[in-house]
Design a protein around this motif. Structure first.
Motif, PDB file in Angstrom:
ATOM      1  N   TYR A  10       0.853  -1.201   0.000  1.00  0.00           N
ATOM      2  CA  TYR A  10       0.000   0.000   0.000  1.00  0.00           C
ATOM      3  C   TYR A  10       0.879   1.237   0.000  1.00  0.00           C
ATOM      4  CZ  TYR A  10      -3.451   3.500   1.330  1.00  0.00           C
ATOM      5  OH  TYR A  10      -4.258   4.616   1.340  1.00  0.00           O
ATOM      6  N   ASN A  12       0.782   5.170   0.310  1.00  0.00           N
ATOM      7  CA  ASN A  12      -0.127   6.163   0.875  1.00  0.00           C
ATOM      8  C   ASN A  12       0.427   7.574   0.697  1.00  0.00           C
ATOM      9  OD1 ASN A  12      -2.269   7.300   2.411  1.00  0.00           O
ATOM     10  ND2 ASN A  12      -0.952   7.304   4.214  1.00  0.00           N
ATOM     11  N   GLU A  32      -1.519   7.182  -4.485  1.00  0.00           N
ATOM     12  CA  GLU A  32      -2.026   6.138  -3.589  1.00  0.00           C
ATOM     13  C   GLU A  32      -2.360   4.904  -4.412  1.00  0.00           C
ATOM     14  OE1 GLU A  32      -4.553   6.881  -0.431  1.00  0.00           O
ATOM     15  OE2 GLU A  32      -3.990   8.980  -0.152  1.00  0.00           O
TER      16      GLU A  32
END
Length: 230
Positions: A10, A12, A32
């Motif tokens: 992930y 971010n 993102e």
């Protein structure tokens, strides 16, 4: 969100800029992206848009200027270099446009060596290397050196090497960019089959919209941000 719903990778609010004289060139501006196990993602964007930078940051080869990269829920930006290297070696496989095979070694040895570096015996490493290369249609090319292989065969060896240590994330930067359309189609099919069979998460940068259309998701980069495509 349960563990099986969390992305293995992930990114971010990732930012990355490069200084050019007195000004800064903004490459990523709050990007993102989440990638789940068993999912293939095509990253489709023109040259110079930041695809390689995004993959380098996702693969912990570069630090973002802001934001965070999580691998299996662990924030990586503040980790020591040794731990980032360990994560790269155990969790992430890379495939580049150029195969970067070791020219003095055979196909089998090119795939076995990374496993031996990680601690497997030569016998175990050779067994897995043979299985992977055979799966990719190279059973009769195990003892051939890179110069004796076609471009498509070289790239399939590179793919086998990338997944030899059973990573959970595969990052590929234009892996078929140097191949003719027919060979690119064949190599891409092999790659996506391997992704599905292994259950890993894959992000593959490509210019080829037809190839991208075979993947689970398609994303692009616009003004430094990740945008989902139809």
């Amino acid at each position: 969100m349960t563990d099986d719903q969390k992305p293995i990778l992930y990114m971010n609010a990732v930012e990355r800029r490069y200084q050019q004289g007195d000004s800064a060139l903004e490459i990523l501006q709050g990007a993102e992206l989440g990638a789940w196990l068993g999912q293939s993602i095509a990253l489709v964007a023109p040259s110079g848009s930041g695809k390689s930078t995004l993959l380098h940051i996702a693969g912990l080869l570069e630090h973002p200027d802001a934001g965070e990269v999580y691998i299996d829920g662990v924030a990586t930006s503040g980790l020591p270099d040794a731990e980032r290297t360990r994560i790269r070696r155990s969790e992430i496989g890379f495939v580049y446009q150029a195969h970067h095979l070791l020219p003095e070694f055979s196909a089998l040895e090119n795939v076995a060596i990374p496993q031996m570096i990680r601690g497997l015996s030569r016998k175990e490493a050779n067994k897995r290397a043979q299985e992977l290369l055979s799966y990719l249609g190279l059973k009769k090319r195990l003892t051939h050196r890179p110069v004796e292989l076609s471009g498509g065969e070289q790239q399939r060896v590179a793919i086998a090497r990338a997944v030899a240590n059973a990573p959970r994330i595969l990052l590929a930067d234009e892996p078929t960019g140097n191949l003719d359309p027919h060979t690119a189609d064949h190599v891409f099919n092999m790659l996506t089959q391997l992704v599905r069979a292994s259950g890993l998460a894959a992000i593959i940068a490509t210019h080829n919209l037809e190839l991208a259309g075979r993947m689970d998701r398609r994303v692009t980069l616009q003004d430094g941000k990740i945008v989902e495509m139809a």
